[in-house]
Scaffold this active site. Structure first.
Site, mmCIF file in Angstrom:
data_model
loop_
_atom_site.group_PDB
_atom_site.id
_atom_site.type_symbol
_atom_site.label_atom_id
_atom_site.label_comp_id
_atom_site.label_asym_id
_atom_site.label_seq_id
_atom_site.Cartn_x
_atom_site.Cartn_y
_atom_site.Cartn_z
ATOM 1 N N PHE A 123 0.861 -1.182 0.000
ATOM 2 C CA PHE A 123 0.000 0.000 0.000
ATOM 3 C C PHE A 123 0.904 1.240 0.000
ATOM 4 O O PHE A 123 1.802 1.352 0.836
ATOM 5 C CB PHE A 123 -0.892 -0.020 1.240
ATOM 6 C CG PHE A 123 -2.006 0.981 1.169
ATOM 7 C CD1 PHE A 123 -3.167 0.691 0.477
ATOM 8 C CD2 PHE A 123 -1.879 2.211 1.779
ATOM 9 C CE1 PHE A 123 -4.195 1.621 0.398
ATOM 10 C CE2 PHE A 123 -2.909 3.145 1.704
ATOM 11 C CZ PHE A 123 -4.066 2.850 1.012
ATOM 12 N N ASP A 195 1.328 -4.640 8.396
ATOM 13 C CA ASP A 195 0.208 -3.721 8.261
ATOM 14 C C ASP A 195 -1.066 -4.567 8.122
ATOM 15 O O ASP A 195 -1.271 -5.234 7.109
ATOM 16 C CB ASP A 195 0.403 -2.820 7.033
ATOM 17 C CG ASP A 195 -0.721 -1.803 6.879
ATOM 18 O OD1 ASP A 195 -1.810 -2.029 7.450
ATOM 19 O OD2 ASP A 195 -0.502 -0.790 6.188
ATOM 20 N N TYR A 220 -11.134 1.942 10.490
ATOM 21 C CA TYR A 220 -12.363 2.288 9.745
ATOM 22 C C TYR A 220 -12.745 1.297 8.666
ATOM 23 O O TYR A 220 -13.729 1.489 7.980
ATOM 24 C CB TYR A 220 -12.245 3.699 9.151
ATOM 25 C CG TYR A 220 -11.018 3.953 8.289
ATOM 26 C CD1 TYR A 220 -10.966 3.507 6.977
ATOM 27 C CD2 TYR A 220 -9.921 4.651 8.784
ATOM 28 C CE1 TYR A 220 -9.854 3.755 6.185
ATOM 29 C CE2 TYR A 220 -8.804 4.903 8.008
ATOM 30 C CZ TYR A 220 -8.772 4.449 6.702
ATOM 31 O OH TYR A 220 -7.674 4.676 5.927
ATOM 32 N N ARG A 369 -13.016 -4.043 -7.630
ATOM 33 C CA ARG A 369 -12.751 -4.675 -6.339
ATOM 34 C C ARG A 369 -14.037 -4.804 -5.527
ATOM 35 O O ARG A 369 -14.756 -3.827 -5.341
ATOM 36 C CB ARG A 369 -11.723 -3.837 -5.568
ATOM 37 C CG ARG A 369 -11.238 -4.504 -4.293
ATOM 38 C CD ARG A 369 -10.146 -3.682 -3.633
ATOM 39 N NE ARG A 369 -10.702 -2.540 -2.915
ATOM 40 C CZ ARG A 369 -10.039 -1.865 -1.976
ATOM 41 N NH1 ARG A 369 -8.799 -2.206 -1.661
ATOM 42 N NH2 ARG A 369 -10.593 -0.845 -1.371
HETATM 43 C C1 LIG Z 1 -6.296 1.613 4.385
HETATM 44 C C2 LIG Z 1 -4.870 1.357 4.519
HETATM 45 C C3 LIG Z 1 -4.044 2.288 5.159
HETATM 46 C C4 LIG Z 1 -4.632 3.589 5.645
HETATM 47 O O1 LIG Z 1 -3.743 4.424 6.254
HETATM 48 P P1 LIG Z 1 -4.239 5.715 7.047
HETATM 49 O O2 LIG Z 1 -3.010 6.450 7.323
HETATM 50 O O3 LIG Z 1 -4.941 5.264 8.273
HETATM 51 O O4 LIG Z 1 -5.159 6.470 6.130
HETATM 52 C C5 LIG Z 1 -2.710 1.963 5.311
HETATM 53 N N1 LIG Z 1 -2.227 0.793 4.863
HETATM 54 C C6 LIG Z 1 -2.996 -0.119 4.238
HETATM 55 C C7 LIG Z 1 -2.435 -1.414 3.781
HETATM 56 C C8 LIG Z 1 -4.341 0.148 4.028
HETATM 57 O O5 LIG Z 1 -5.098 -0.731 3.400
#
Ligand SMILES: *Cc1c(COP(=O)(O)O)cnc(C)c1O
Length: 425
Positions: A123, A195, A220, A369
């Site tokens: 990500f 993560d 969330y 998705r």
């Molecule tokens: C949704 C997601 C995030 C989100 O990061 P925020 O900083 O909380 O917005 C980070 N890593 C992954 C793999 C995600 O899917």
């Protein structure tokens, strides 16, 4: 598989009553719970109470009536969902900020090592945060090595401080075969940072038993804490004594209300707090987490895989959908809680689905998705969603000017490397 068979599967589903926990509009099919979980009824009540009674009436006394303990309390509610014993999880900030804190802590726990190993298709925010840290510390102290998934293990050596992995790929839903990677990282003397954004609340996670060093995750998505809900940090007990993280805010101080001029880190994971916790959104997440109290994560996983298999089977048996390519693994055990297909016109197809109240999302460059959340997604929803998709593609409805125009705009956006506005994470 017929629609009636799907109805029957729903009737036999041991998790079926959990759907009543959520405020889901009749007729709407929500396949985006991996991006933003829906509103639980108990969250609406809790937020109203926090606003009216706590903030409204208690005012500053609220801090002594539970607010100050909320990050720890929420962390302890998340812990059983990710296989963590007590005292190792705390709720704070966003995933991005927590990645930064933990990467810095990892470098500090592995002096003499400067490399963060991660995969190119992780990500992006995780990679961005690592790049930012590398820029700040300089190459001698921190470098990010972005490699392909199949060369991760080969890139671990005595210079590696930490292996940063996301167990479920956000785009394809593909799961890593974690155990060998964790073993290889530890053998090289490196730490492992996971993560869990697409794992926590979607499948069983066993951090303690798998000997994971550190983790972050999202409030969330599958945990349904609401838009921008705070994230969490896990740090294994064995690192608590020696760890330091650089965002030394007063809430992570040993005694914040002594107002000393020098920083002294609080015990254990509490030092991962930086500033004042966001009580309104953390309260929402706290209430949403109560739904999980009696839920067996193994049952969640089984239903998730049954849902994705149902989607894949139905799509494969629809001649109209032959032009879509399955991007998620066909092998169930390698699949997260989503199903993805690719098609050059994927963006237009998703727009047409949304127009029909089937909410799914599109991930650049060409991925449709569909997120599956076993607490509220029904088999009949899958049947209806595939049916809608079959109709949209079979009839050529997605080729209507409005969808094409938006698809054209989308590709222009991509070319100019601009972010799409209507999708987040
Ligand atoms: C949704 C997601 C995030 C989100 O990061 P925020 O900083 O909380 O917005 C980070 N890593 C992954 C793999 C995600 O899917």
């Amino acid at each position: 598989m017929t629609r009636d068979q799907c109805v029957q599967l729903d009737e036999q589903d041991a998790l079926r009553t959990y759907r009543e926990e959520f405020d889901l509009q009749q007729g709407l099919i929500y396949l985006d719970g991996n991006s933003l979980g829906p509103l639980p009824h108990r969250v609406r009540k809790r937020v109203a109470d926090v606003v009216e009674a706590q903030w409204g009436k208690s005012l500053i006394r609220g801090w002594n009536e539970g607010w100050i303990d909320l990050p720890r309390q929420v962390g302890e509610k998340i812990a059983p969902l990710i296989g963590a014993g007590p005292g190792q999880v705390i709720c704070c900030d966003s995933v991005s900020v927590n990645v930064f804190k933990l990467l810095a802590a990892a470098l500090q726990l592995r002096p003499g090592r400067s490399v963060i190993v991660s995969e190119q298709n992780n990500f992006p925010t995780d990679l961005y945060m690592a790049q930012g840290l590398a820029g700040l510390l300089g190459e001698g102290r921190c470098q990010l090595r972005e490699v392909t998934t199949d060369t991760l293990a080969d890139n671990l050596d005595e210079s590696t401080a930490v292996l940063m992995l996301t167990p479920v790929n956000f785009r394809t839903g593909e799961c890593h075969d974690m155990a060998p990677l964790v073993q290889a990282a530890h053998k090289a003397g490196a730490l492992v940072l996971l993560d869990l954004s697409h794992s926590a609340g979607a499948m069983p996670v066993v951090l303690d038993a798998a000997n994971i060093d550190m983790a972050v995750g999202c409030g969330y998505k599958y945990l349904n804490g609401g838009p921008g809900a705070p994230a969490f940090v896990y740090l294994a007990q064995r690192h608590h004594e020696r760890v330091r993280q650089p965002l030394q805010g007063w809430m992570g101080h040993q005694s914040p209300f002594e107002f000393e001029t020098g920083y002294a880190a609080g015990p254990g994971v509490s030092q991962f707090l930086a500033g004042t916790p966001a009580i309104l959104s953390m309260s929402a997440l706290d209430a949403a987490l109560d739904i999980w109290q009696d839920i067996d994560m193994q049952a969640v996983r089984e239903k998730s895989l049954a849902l994705s298999q149902c989607f894949i089977t139905l799509a494969a048996s629809a001649p109209a959908l032959a032009s879509l390519t399955l991007v998620s693994p066909a092998e169930p055990s390698a699949r997260g809680s989503q199903v993805c297909f690719s098609h050059p016109m994927g963006y237009a197809m998703v727009q047409a689905l949304i127009r029909r109240e089937v909410l799914a999302d599109f991930r650049a460059p060409n991925i449709l998705r569909f997120g599956l959340a076993p607490l509220y997604t029904r088999f009949v929803d899958i049947w209806d969603a595939v049916d809608a998709l079959r109709d949209i593609v079979g009839s050529g409805e997605y080729l209507k000017p409005t969808y094409l125009q938006s698809a054209h705009l989308q590709s222009q956006h991509q070319q100019s490397k601009h972010q799409q506005r209507n999708t987040v994470t």
